[in-house]
Structures are given as structure tokens and as C-alpha cells.
Design an enzyme around this catalytic site. Sequence first.
Site, mmCIF file in Angstrom:
data_model
loop_
_atom_site.group_PDB
_atom_site.id
_atom_site.type_symbol
_atom_site.label_atom_id
_atom_site.label_comp_id
_atom_site.label_asym_id
_atom_site.label_seq_id
_atom_site.Cartn_x
_atom_site.Cartn_y
_atom_site.Cartn_z
ATOM 1 C CG ASP A 66 40.231 -64.212 -24.739
ATOM 2 O OD1 ASP A 66 40.168 -65.310 -24.148
ATOM 3 O OD2 ASP A 66 41.076 -63.329 -24.455
ATOM 4 C CG ASP B 3 42.782 -63.713 -27.524
ATOM 5 O OD1 ASP B 3 42.259 -64.805 -27.832
ATOM 6 O OD2 ASP B 3 43.790 -63.627 -26.797
ATOM 7 N NE ARG C 223 51.045 -64.417 -28.923
ATOM 8 C CZ ARG C 223 50.900 -63.408 -29.753
ATOM 9 N NH1 ARG C 223 51.427 -63.474 -30.956
ATOM 10 N NH2 ARG C 223 50.222 -62.339 -29.417
ATOM 11 C CB THR D 266 58.706 -65.510 -23.840
ATOM 12 O OG1 THR D 266 57.627 -66.457 -23.983
ATOM 13 C CG2 THR D 266 59.182 -65.497 -22.395
HETATM 14 C C1 PRP Z 1 46.618 -67.657 -30.334
HETATM 15 C C2 PRP Z 1 46.257 -68.266 -31.665
HETATM 16 C C3 PRP Z 1 47.493 -69.050 -32.010
HETATM 17 C C4 PRP Z 1 48.589 -68.173 -31.457
HETATM 18 C C5 PRP Z 1 49.187 -67.395 -32.591
HETATM 19 O O1 PRP Z 1 46.461 -68.566 -29.319
HETATM 20 O O2 PRP Z 1 45.095 -69.036 -31.635
HETATM 21 O O3 PRP Z 1 47.530 -70.350 -31.435
HETATM 22 O O4 PRP Z 1 47.975 -67.275 -30.518
HETATM 23 O O5 PRP Z 1 50.274 -66.682 -32.187
HETATM 24 P P1 PRP Z 1 51.747 -66.962 -32.718
HETATM 25 O O6 PRP Z 1 51.657 -67.150 -34.192
HETATM 26 O O7 PRP Z 1 52.475 -65.719 -32.315
HETATM 27 O O8 PRP Z 1 52.286 -68.185 -32.017
HETATM 28 P P2 PRP Z 1 46.531 -68.132 -27.780
HETATM 29 O O9 PRP Z 1 47.927 -68.241 -27.254
HETATM 30 O O10 PRP Z 1 45.880 -66.804 -27.607
HETATM 31 O O11 PRP Z 1 45.713 -69.277 -27.064
HETATM 32 P P3 PRP Z 1 44.134 -69.585 -27.115
HETATM 33 O O12 PRP Z 1 43.839 -70.173 -28.462
HETATM 34 O O13 PRP Z 1 43.960 -70.558 -26.006
HETATM 35 O O14 PRP Z 1 43.393 -68.303 -26.871
HETATM 36 N N1 URA Z 2 46.553 -64.470 -31.247
HETATM 37 C C1 URA Z 2 45.329 -63.939 -31.480
HETATM 38 O O1 URA Z 2 44.295 -64.505 -31.059
HETATM 39 N N2 URA Z 2 45.255 -62.790 -32.175
HETATM 40 C C2 URA Z 2 46.348 -62.167 -32.644
HETATM 41 O O2 URA Z 2 46.205 -61.123 -33.303
HETATM 42 C C3 URA Z 2 47.610 -62.728 -32.390
HETATM 43 C C4 URA Z 2 47.682 -63.890 -31.686
#
Ligand code: PRP
Ligand code: URA
Length: 207
Positions: free
Chosen positions: A201, A198, A103, A107
Amino acid sequence: MSRVIELKHPLVKHHMTMLRDKTTPPFIFRDQIRRLTLLLAYEATATLPVENVEIETPLCTTISKHIDTRIGLVPILRAGLGMCEAVQELIPQAEVWHLGFYRDESTLKPVEYYQKFSDHPPEIAFVLDPMLATGGSAIEAINMVKKWGVSKVSMLCTIASPEGIEKVQKAHPDVSIFTCAIDERLNENAYIVPGLGDAGDRIFNTL
Ligand code: PRP
Ligand code: URA
């Protein structure tokens, strides 16, 4: 309108507590994601079709049931990986097809960086991602899975926001959403509140 199934089981509530707690270290966090995914997958697979198969027990011939449908698990990298093995434990024959999105935090739009699909889509797909926040990543992932040719798709997430659910329902009214918790809201950074922070993470110890 799609079905939204929020698990109400006491074990789910119990395990969510440790998952949300900010003092929970990554190795326990991963275990909790795994336990909760087992419960989610049990619920999400309740309507899988079963077929008759003739087998020999040590005593006689009998007709028993088996699942003969091709099932695909689609974890959204990275955090969806934390759910994948739990579902594989229940459906060892499932195929795993990866999708990579992150994400963009300015944006809030999902950015695709990896796709591993074949020419032969499965009949049923379970999209896996612990967090359904704005819904952007889930909507894009489901778009891609449907474009690939899968007609029956479900979304499994550990926590969902009301805003994200509404968006996914609007974009994909035929997709059922299974979640361990529907939280209060998104904050100004589109993080789920109370949430767990997160997920990626915390699973991969990259805070
Ligand atoms: C997080 C999560 C989803 C997304 C959700 O991923 O695991 O994929 O955000 O957000 P949204 O519903 O607003 O699209 P992230 O972008 O943090 O990537 P990661 O899994 O690599 O940490
Ligand atoms: N992605 C995450 O990992 N946590 C949140 O709360 C939103 C997006």
C-alpha cells in the site's frame, strides 16, 4: 541451517528511518525501498560465480571477469515489484519472473494468483519481497521456485520478523536470507513491529 544476513551498514540504518516513518509519502517510500534494495543486492550477490573472458582494452589484450550464470529475479507481487528495478540496475542481464500472492488477512495464509515461469529455469534465483512476516508467502514462493528447477535460491527482504525467519529456515535450510533489519516481533494481526506498515500500500499509494 540457512544463513541470515542482517545488514549493519550506517547507510542502511539511515535509510530505514525514513522508510519506517509514517509521514514519508509514497514517492519517497519507493525511493527508499530502491536505495535499500541496491545495498541488499550488493551483499546478496557477493558470492556469484565469475568467469574469465578475454577482451581488448585500447592498450592490450587482457583477461577480465564476467558473470555468465543465468540469474532470475522473482518479485512477489505486489510489493516485491518495488525492489525489482534496483536489482536489475546491478544485474541488467537478469531475467524477471513474477509470482503473485496476497495474504488472506483472516487465515494469514498466502493465496497464489499469478505465476509466470518458463520451461527453462535460471541457475540462481533471488526472491524479492520487502516484508517477511509470518514467512508464509516466502515459503510458498521458494517452494515454487525450487519445484520449477532452481537449485540456488536466496531471499531478499527489507524487514524480517524473528518468527518468519525461523519458519523459512525450517522449511528451506539451504536458502540464505538477506535483510536490512530483523524487527522485534509480529503483532496480533501478524504485522511486523515496529515495521513500516503495509509495504504494498505504501509503494503503490493505495492506503
Ligand atoms: C505482504 C508482503 C508479503 C506478505 C508477507 O503482501 O509484501 O508478500 O504480505 O506476509 P507473510 O510473511 O505473513 O506471508 P500482501 O499480502 O500485503 O500483498 P501486496 O504485496 O499485494 O500488498
Ligand atoms: N505485510 C506487510 O506489508 N507488512 C507487514 O508488517 C506484514 C505483512
